[in-house]
Design a protein around this motif. Structure first.
Motif, PDB file in Angstrom:
ATOM      1  N   MET A  15      81.257  40.238  -5.369  1.00 23.46           N
ATOM      2  CA  MET A  15      79.863  40.669  -5.830  1.00 23.46           C
ATOM      3  C   MET A  15      79.579  39.243  -6.707  1.00 23.46           C
ATOM      4  O   MET A  15      80.291  38.418  -6.835  1.00 23.46           O
ATOM      5  CB  MET A  15      80.296  41.752  -6.905  1.00 23.46           C
ATOM      6  CG  MET A  15      79.108  42.008  -7.571  1.00 23.46           C
ATOM      7  SD  MET A  15      78.841  42.951  -8.990  1.00 23.46           S
ATOM      8  CE  MET A  15      80.225  44.439  -8.704  1.00 23.46           C
ATOM      9  N   ARG A  16      78.302  39.216  -5.679  1.00 26.29           N
ATOM     10  CA  ARG A  16      77.435  37.801  -6.313  1.00 26.29           C
ATOM     11  C   ARG A  16      76.513  37.819  -6.862  1.00 26.29           C
ATOM     12  O   ARG A  16      75.490  39.138  -6.476  1.00 26.29           O
ATOM     13  CB  ARG A  16      77.232  37.145  -4.776  1.00 26.29           C
ATOM     14  CG  ARG A  16      76.528  35.451  -5.307  1.00 26.29           C
ATOM     15  CD  ARG A  16      76.197  35.493  -3.800  1.00 26.29           C
ATOM     16  NE  ARG A  16      77.993  34.639  -3.558  1.00 26.29           N
ATOM     17  CZ  ARG A  16      77.486  34.675  -2.218  1.00 26.29           C
ATOM     18  NH1 ARG A  16      76.098  34.470  -1.437  1.00 26.29           N
ATOM     19  NH2 ARG A  16      78.162  34.116  -0.907  1.00 26.29           N
ATOM     20  N   LEU A  17      76.001  37.656  -8.117  1.00 27.74           N
ATOM     21  CA  LEU A  17      74.851  37.991  -8.704  1.00 27.74           C
ATOM     22  C   LEU A  17      74.280  36.217  -8.852  1.00 27.74           C
ATOM     23  O   LEU A  17      75.006  35.278  -9.178  1.00 27.74           O
ATOM     24  CB  LEU A  17      75.674  38.128 -10.609  1.00 27.74           C
ATOM     25  CG  LEU A  17      76.427  39.475 -10.500  1.00 27.74           C
ATOM     26  CD1 LEU A  17      77.154  40.124 -11.704  1.00 27.74           C
ATOM     27  CD2 LEU A  17      75.811  40.651  -9.698  1.00 27.74           C
ATOM     28  N   THR A  18      72.848  36.883  -9.310  1.00 26.31           N
ATOM     29  CA  THR A  18      72.910  35.151  -9.504  1.00 26.31           C
ATOM     30  C   THR A  18      71.543  35.772 -10.818  1.00 26.31           C
ATOM     31  O   THR A  18      70.730  36.266 -10.503  1.00 26.31           O
ATOM     32  CB  THR A  18      71.140  34.449  -8.331  1.00 26.31           C
ATOM     33  OG1 THR A  18      72.825  34.114  -7.667  1.00 26.31           O
ATOM     34  CG2 THR A  18      70.992  33.684  -8.464  1.00 26.31           C
ATOM     35  N   HIS A  19      71.911  34.821 -11.730  1.00 30.51           N
ATOM     36  CA  HIS A  19      70.420  35.303 -12.638  1.00 30.51           C
ATOM     37  C   HIS A  19      69.039  34.117 -12.394  1.00 30.51           C
ATOM     38  O   HIS A  19      69.368  33.364 -13.392  1.00 30.51           O
ATOM     39  CB  HIS A  19      71.405  35.101 -14.159  1.00 30.51           C
ATOM     40  CG  HIS A  19      70.578  36.198 -15.357  1.00 30.51           C
ATOM     41  ND1 HIS A  19      71.008  35.167 -17.152  1.00 30.51           N
ATOM     42  CD2 HIS A  19      69.110  36.368 -15.543  1.00 30.51           C
ATOM     43  CE1 HIS A  19      69.695  35.914 -17.125  1.00 30.51           C
ATOM     44  NE2 HIS A  19      68.957  36.812 -17.010  1.00 30.51           N
ATOM     45  N   ILE A  20      68.111  34.941 -12.403  1.00 30.61           N
ATOM     46  CA  ILE A  20      67.519  34.291 -12.494  1.00 30.61           C
ATOM     47  C   ILE A  20      66.449  34.040 -13.846  1.00 30.61           C
ATOM     48  O   ILE A  20      65.751  33.277 -13.833  1.00 30.61           O
ATOM     49  CB  ILE A  20      66.242  35.310 -10.809  1.00 30.61           C
ATOM     50  CG1 ILE A  20      66.944  34.935  -9.700  1.00 30.61           C
ATOM     51  CG2 ILE A  20      64.489  34.628 -11.061  1.00 30.61           C
ATOM     52  CD1 ILE A  20      66.321  35.560  -8.890  1.00 30.61           C
ATOM     53  N   GLY A  21      66.953  34.600 -15.103  1.00 35.85           N
ATOM     54  CA  GLY A  21      66.163  34.743 -15.672  1.00 35.85           C
ATOM     55  C   GLY A  21      65.572  36.413 -17.099  1.00 35.85           C
ATOM     56  O   GLY A  21      65.324  37.045 -15.682  1.00 35.85           O
ATOM     57  N   GLY A  22      65.777  36.116 -18.342  1.00 31.94           N
ATOM     58  CA  GLY A  22      65.651  37.384 -19.019  1.00 31.94           C
ATOM     59  C   GLY A  22      66.390  38.825 -17.711  1.00 31.94           C
ATOM     60  O   GLY A  22      67.669  38.723 -17.734  1.00 31.94           O
ATOM     61  N   PRO A  23      65.628  40.072 -17.693  1.00 34.02           N
ATOM     62  CA  PRO A  23      66.680  41.159 -17.158  1.00 34.02           C
ATOM     63  C   PRO A  23      66.484  40.659 -14.858  1.00 34.02           C
ATOM     64  O   PRO A  23      67.407  42.193 -15.052  1.00 34.02           O
ATOM     65  CB  PRO A  23      65.644  42.280 -17.188  1.00 34.02           C
ATOM     66  CG  PRO A  23      63.998  41.501 -16.921  1.00 34.02           C
ATOM     67  CD  PRO A  23      64.251  40.224 -17.777  1.00 34.02           C
ATOM     68  N   THR A  24      66.020  39.551 -14.164  1.00 30.10           N
ATOM     69  CA  THR A  24      66.142  39.621 -13.313  1.00 30.10           C
ATOM     70  C   THR A  24      67.164  38.874 -12.846  1.00 30.10           C
ATOM     71  O   THR A  24      67.353  37.956 -13.062  1.00 30.10           O
ATOM     72  CB  THR A  24      64.879  38.365 -12.812  1.00 30.10           C
ATOM     73  OG1 THR A  24      63.800  39.596 -13.228  1.00 30.10           O
ATOM     74  CG2 THR A  24      64.780  38.836 -11.742  1.00 30.10           C
TER      75      THR A  24
END
Length: 258
Positions: free
Chosen positions: A1-10
């Motif tokens: 699994m790869r996660l990228t936090h873009i900001g806020g809830p995104t």
């Protein structure tokens, strides 16, 4: 699994060949948005990734469509480029197009050639104190399951019995919790999302191996930032503390399978 936090809830979620985006918010900072009933908030931090820089996304998981900190103007403009939007039943009626509405406990299945089916089940959320649903509106979380993995996104919610019951039943590898302890001057001490202390209590019944906090900063209505959450975590049991993982904003992170 790869996660990228873009900001806020995104969050960009890449699993089993699928690319999913949660609650798209891409507006620049500076503007104040009305949330109804005398409440408002100013956006303080912009996205770390612009829509044009995202890879092709297969589906958007939209916890609710009626608050700009979960779906702002640029996020709304982005939705038609995505094949499927999964959201609340009331939100799907407002959005139309490819939106699929799900109520808590209901599921929809994402399917595509060459990829495992991805089951998305709506989980209950309460975006405020008891009896606030007519004011705060419908919100859901999402439990995702595929061949060899699982993920839960809480959505904007306070800690309440329905959330605890879901946490007790869910067996997930990774939980994404919306925090921030939202407050508004007009409603005084009432909270509209979880605090770090509530997240710790939730994790007492949740068996997720990794817990990812999001939606903690970037808006003026958030009453508890990362530092506040970390103070609550410092008082938590060691087995809870070590499960929390803060993601760097704008950079993909690989999470090891369970």
């Amino acid at each position: 699994m790869r996660l990228t936090h873009i900001g806020g809830p995104t969050l960009l979620v890449e699993v089993a060949g699928w690319r999913l985006l949660t609650d798209p918010t891409f507006d620049p900072p500076g503007r104040r948005y009305a949330f109804g009933w005398g409440t408002s908030s100013r956006k303080l931090i912009g996205p770390a990734v612009q829509p044009a820089d995202l890879p092709d996304v297969d589906a958007v998981l939209l916890t609710h469509d009626h608050h700009a900190d979960n779906l702002d103007d640029a996020g709304r403009a982005y939705l038609p480029s995505v094949p499927v939007v999964v959201t609340t039943a009331s939100g799907a009626a407002r959005l139309g197009g490819t939106a699929r509405g799900v109520r808590p406990g209901e599921s929809t299945v994402l399917e595509a050639p060459g990829r495992p089916a991805l089951t998305v089940t709506a989980t209950p959320a309460r975006h405020g104190p008891p009896l606030s649903r007519p004011v705060a509106g419908d919100v859901v979380g999402f439990a995702l399951r595929w061949d060899d993995g699982s993920l839960w996104v809480s959505g904007d919610t306070v800690l309440f019995r329905g959330l605890r019951e879901v946490a007790e039943r869910l067996h997930v590898d990774t939980a994404v919790l919306h925090l921030g302890g939202v407050r508004f001057p007009v409603t005084g001490p009432l909270r509209y999302s979880m605090t770090g202390r509530q997240a710790v209590r939730l994790c007492g019944v949740l068996d997720a191996r990794t817990v990812v906090p999001v939606h903690v900063d970037g808006w003026s209505h958030f009453a508890q930032d990362r530092a506040g959450v970390e103070r609550d975590l410092a008082r938590a049991p060691a087995d809870v503390r070590r499960r929390f993982r803060w993601l760097p904003v704008g950079r993909a992170v690989e999470l090891e399978p369970a």
